[in-house]
Design an enzyme around this catalytic site. Structure first.
Site, short mmCIF file in Angstrom:
data_model
loop_
_atom_site.label_atom_id
_atom_site.label_comp_id
_atom_site.label_asym_id
_atom_site.label_seq_id
_atom_site.Cartn_x
_atom_site.Cartn_y
_atom_site.Cartn_z
N LYS A 1 56.52 71.38 96.29
CA LYS A 1 55.54 70.37 95.40
C LYS A 1 55.77 69.08 95.53
O LYS A 1 56.50 68.66 96.16
CB LYS A 1 55.70 70.96 93.78
CG LYS A 1 55.31 72.33 93.72
CD LYS A 1 55.61 72.79 91.97
CE LYS A 1 55.19 74.02 91.69
NZ LYS A 1 55.48 74.53 90.35
N THR B 1 62.36 78.40 85.91
CA THR B 1 61.34 77.54 86.07
C THR B 1 61.98 76.15 85.28
O THR B 1 61.60 75.22 85.84
CB THR B 1 60.22 77.99 85.03
OG1 THR B 1 59.68 79.01 85.63
CG2 THR B 1 58.97 77.03 85.22
N ARG C 1 65.81 74.95 92.31
CA ARG C 1 65.44 74.02 91.13
C ARG C 1 66.67 73.30 90.33
O ARG C 1 66.62 72.26 89.79
CB ARG C 1 64.69 75.05 90.08
CG ARG C 1 63.50 75.35 90.68
CD ARG C 1 62.66 76.22 89.69
NE ARG C 1 61.10 76.29 90.21
CZ ARG C 1 60.27 77.22 89.98
NH1 ARG C 1 60.97 78.46 89.26
NH2 ARG C 1 59.24 77.57 90.22
N ARG D 1 62.36 84.26 94.57
CA ARG D 1 62.42 84.00 93.30
C ARG D 1 63.97 83.63 92.83
O ARG D 1 64.09 82.74 92.02
CB ARG D 1 61.72 84.94 92.36
CG ARG D 1 60.32 85.14 92.67
CD ARG D 1 59.58 85.96 91.77
NE ARG D 1 59.26 85.23 90.50
CZ ARG D 1 58.50 84.16 90.06
NH1 ARG D 1 58.04 83.71 90.92
NH2 ARG D 1 58.56 83.83 88.98
N HIS E 1 57.10 76.52 94.12
CA HIS E 1 56.46 77.49 93.85
C HIS E 1 56.71 78.87 94.51
O HIS E 1 57.07 78.72 95.77
CB HIS E 1 54.89 77.22 93.79
CG HIS E 1 53.88 78.60 93.42
ND1 HIS E 1 53.68 79.20 92.46
CD2 HIS E 1 53.51 79.46 94.57
CE1 HIS E 1 53.17 80.33 92.81
NE2 HIS E 1 53.05 80.69 93.83
N ASN F 1 59.18 70.95 88.97
CA ASN F 1 60.05 71.87 89.27
C ASN F 1 60.27 72.26 91.07
O ASN F 1 60.94 73.07 91.23
CB ASN F 1 60.23 73.11 88.50
CG ASN F 1 58.80 73.86 88.66
OD1 ASN F 1 58.05 73.79 89.43
ND2 ASN F 1 58.70 74.92 87.63
N PHE G 1 48.10 73.13 79.72
CA PHE G 1 48.81 72.33 80.90
C PHE G 1 47.76 72.31 82.14
O PHE G 1 48.46 71.90 83.20
CB PHE G 1 50.36 72.84 81.17
CG PHE G 1 50.47 74.18 81.28
CD1 PHE G 1 50.16 74.57 82.76
CD2 PHE G 1 50.60 75.22 80.45
CE1 PHE G 1 50.27 75.85 83.13
CE2 PHE G 1 51.17 76.58 80.91
CZ PHE G 1 50.68 76.77 82.23
#
Length: 139
Positions: A10, A92, A103, A86, A116, A113, A58
Site C-alpha cells: 500500500k 490488521t 504489519r 495472511r 493487503h 497498514n 471508512f
C-alpha cells in the site's frame, strides 16, 4: 496445496521505499512472487476493488488513501498461499500483530497498514484478475 494469492503493498509502504523489505519477508516465508507491478491505482480501480466496503463509513477515506501514491500489486504462489500470506501480514491492527510480521515491522496504523492480502482462494482469483492477465503471471 500450491495456491496463488493477491497482495498489494500500500501507499504508506511505497512512500517509505519499503517494497524490497516487504518482498524479503514474503520470500523468507517461502512464498514466490510470480507477478508484480508498480501502479498508480485509479479512483475507479480502488472503488471496484473495495466495493465490498462501499457502505462502510471508512470507504471514502480508504479510496483516497489507496489512490494517494503508487502501490505494488503482486501475485504470490506457494503452499497454502492464502493462509500463509495472511499469517505473514499479521493482524490488521499493527499493535496486535505478531513479531516479525509485515504489519508489526512496517505498518503505521490500522488504516495505513502497509499491505493487503486476499482473504480466500475465491477472492484471490477475482482480485488477481482485476490487475493481471494470465500472460503476466510467470510461475
Amino acid at each position: 496445496m500450491t495456491e496463488r494469492t493477491f497482495s498489494i503493498i500500500k501507499p504508506d509502504a511505497t512512500r517509505r521505499n519499503l517494497t524490497g523489505k516487504v518482498n524479503a519477508v514474503i520470500e523468507d516465508a517461502g512464498l514466490r512472487i510470480v507477478a508484480q507491478k508498480r501502479i498508480r491505482m485509479s479512483r475507479a480501480q480502488a472503488e471496484k476493488f473495495y466495493e465490498v466496503h462501499k457502505e462502510r463509513p471508512f470507504f471514502g477515506e480508504l479510496v483516497e488513501f489507496m489512490t494517494s501514491a503508487p502501490v505494488v500489486v503482486q501475485v504470490l504462489e506457494g503452499e497454502n498461499a492464502v493462509a500463509r500470506y495472511r499469517e505473514v501480514m499479521g493482524a490488521t491492527n499493527p499493535a496486535q500483530a505478531a513479531d516479525g510480521t509485515i504489519r508489526k515491522l512496517y505498518a503505521e496504523s490500522v488504516g495505513e497498514n502497509s499491505v493487503h492480502g486476499s482473504d480466500s482462494l475465491e477472492n484471490a482469483k477475482i482480485e488477481i484478475a482485476q490487475f493481471f492477465t494470465e500472460d503476466e503471471i510467470v510461475g
